[in-house]
Design a protein around this motif. Sequence first.
Motif, PDB file in Angstrom:
ATOM      1  N   PHE A  26      -4.963 -13.283 -11.885  1.00 23.67           N
ATOM      2  CA  PHE A  26      -4.277 -13.871 -13.043  1.00 23.67           C
ATOM      3  C   PHE A  26      -3.170 -12.941 -13.524  1.00 23.67           C
ATOM      4  CE2 PHE A  26      -3.630 -14.704 -17.544  1.00 23.67           C
ATOM      5  CZ  PHE A  26      -3.458 -16.078 -17.549  1.00 23.67           C
ATOM      6  N   GLN A  27      -3.472 -11.658 -13.596  1.00 21.01           N
ATOM      7  CA  GLN A  27      -2.497 -10.681 -14.074  1.00 21.01           C
ATOM      8  C   GLN A  27      -1.301 -10.543 -13.136  1.00 21.01           C
ATOM      9  OE1 GLN A  27      -5.333  -7.360 -14.546  1.00 21.01           O
ATOM     10  NE2 GLN A  27      -4.460  -7.159 -16.597  1.00 21.01           N
ATOM     11  N   LYS A  79     -13.309  -3.669 -13.824  1.00 24.79           N
ATOM     12  CA  LYS A  79     -12.092  -2.977 -13.391  1.00 24.79           C
ATOM     13  C   LYS A  79     -10.885  -3.284 -14.269  1.00 24.79           C
ATOM     14  CE  LYS A  79      -9.297  -3.652  -9.496  1.00 24.79           C
ATOM     15  NZ  LYS A  79      -9.171  -3.972  -8.091  1.00 24.79           N
ATOM     16  N   VAL A  80     -10.715  -4.535 -14.683  1.00 30.09           N
ATOM     17  CA  VAL A  80      -9.456  -4.913 -15.343  1.00 30.09           C
ATOM     18  C   VAL A  80      -9.613  -5.561 -16.710  1.00 30.09           C
ATOM     19  CG1 VAL A  80      -8.202  -5.175 -13.172  1.00 30.09           C
ATOM     20  CG2 VAL A  80      -9.374  -7.134 -14.155  1.00 30.09           C
ATOM     21  N   TYR A  81     -10.801  -5.717 -17.209  1.00 23.62           N
ATOM     22  CA  TYR A  81     -11.009  -6.436 -18.462  1.00 23.62           C
ATOM     23  C   TYR A  81     -10.248  -5.795 -19.628  1.00 23.62           C
ATOM     24  CZ  TYR A  81     -13.404  -9.222 -21.959  1.00 23.62           C
ATOM     25  OH  TYR A  81     -13.688 -10.084 -22.974  1.00 23.62           O
ATOM     26  N   PHE A  82     -10.356  -4.487 -19.788  1.00 23.18           N
ATOM     27  CA  PHE A  82      -9.695  -3.829 -20.910  1.00 23.18           C
ATOM     28  C   PHE A  82      -8.174  -3.824 -20.746  1.00 23.18           C
ATOM     29  CE2 PHE A  82     -14.007  -2.169 -21.320  1.00 23.18           C
ATOM     30  CZ  PHE A  82     -14.241  -2.536 -22.635  1.00 23.18           C
ATOM     31  N   LEU A  83      -7.692  -3.775 -19.524  1.00 24.28           N
ATOM     32  CA  LEU A  83      -6.249  -3.874 -19.300  1.00 24.28           C
ATOM     33  C   LEU A  83      -5.732  -5.250 -19.710  1.00 24.28           C
ATOM     34  CD1 LEU A  83      -5.968  -2.122 -15.820  1.00 24.28           C
ATOM     35  CD2 LEU A  83      -5.252  -1.221 -18.040  1.00 24.28           C
ATOM     36  N   LEU A  85      -7.116  -7.257 -21.988  1.00 31.76           N
ATOM     37  CA  LEU A  85      -7.158  -7.320 -23.450  1.00 31.76           C
ATOM     38  C   LEU A  85      -5.966  -6.597 -24.066  1.00 31.76           C
ATOM     39  CD1 LEU A  85     -10.925  -6.777 -24.276  1.00 31.76           C
ATOM     40  CD2 LEU A  85      -9.612  -8.882 -24.434  1.00 31.76           C
ATOM     41  N   PHE A  86      -5.608  -5.462 -23.511  1.00 33.80           N
ATOM     42  CA  PHE A  86      -4.456  -4.717 -24.006  1.00 33.80           C
ATOM     43  C   PHE A  86      -3.179  -5.539 -23.832  1.00 33.80           C
ATOM     44  CE2 PHE A  86      -0.944  -1.751 -23.165  1.00 33.80           C
ATOM     45  CZ  PHE A  86      -0.902  -1.100 -24.381  1.00 33.80           C
ATOM     46  N   TYR A  87      -3.003  -6.127 -22.665  1.00 30.97           N
ATOM     47  CA  TYR A  87      -1.818  -6.954 -22.402  1.00 30.97           C
ATOM     48  C   TYR A  87      -1.768  -8.159 -23.356  1.00 30.97           C
ATOM     49  CZ  TYR A  87       1.566  -9.908 -20.106  1.00 30.97           C
ATOM     50  OH  TYR A  87       2.661 -10.703 -19.863  1.00 30.97           O
ATOM     51  N   ASN A  91       1.073  -9.307 -26.263  1.00 31.17           N
ATOM     52  CA  ASN A  91       1.941 -10.438 -25.945  1.00 31.17           C
ATOM     53  C   ASN A  91       1.578 -11.760 -26.589  1.00 31.17           C
ATOM     54  OD1 ASN A  91       3.878  -9.240 -24.021  1.00 31.17           O
ATOM     55  ND2 ASN A  91       1.980  -8.666 -23.002  1.00 31.17           N
ATOM     56  N   LEU A  92       0.542 -11.804 -27.360  1.00 33.43           N
ATOM     57  CA  LEU A  92       0.190 -13.057 -28.033  1.00 33.43           C
ATOM     58  C   LEU A  92       0.420 -12.968 -29.516  1.00 33.43           C
ATOM     59  CD1 LEU A  92      -3.025 -14.224 -26.193  1.00 33.43           C
ATOM     60  CD2 LEU A  92      -0.722 -15.046 -25.909  1.00 33.43           C
TER      61      LEU A  92
END
Length: 92
Positions: A26-27, A79-83, A85-87, A91-92
């Motif tokens: 998704f990212q 691996k990527v959940y916190f990244l 959330l940060f993004y 951006n929202l």
Amino acid sequence: MDDPNSRPWALSLLKNNISGSTIEYFQTHILPLSQQVLKKSQISHTQKKQLEAKNYHFIYLQLWALLPGFLTLPTDAKKVYFLLLFYLSKNL
């Protein structure tokens, strides 16, 4: 995504069939594509092409509607959940 009417039905199919995939996909694929589509919508709007702008905006919304499916049982959550959330918080 040059033609906003090319395959919008495919996004509806994806929405219901992407659980158990990766957030990383998704990212790396969906987010950049959504930004490209949003930019095309804005350009179409400034060019007074309202129908085209609405079509692109609808596709943009459909791309974001895929997010819950990607967050359902992701295989790379740790691996990527916190990244993600940060993004999203930026951006929202």
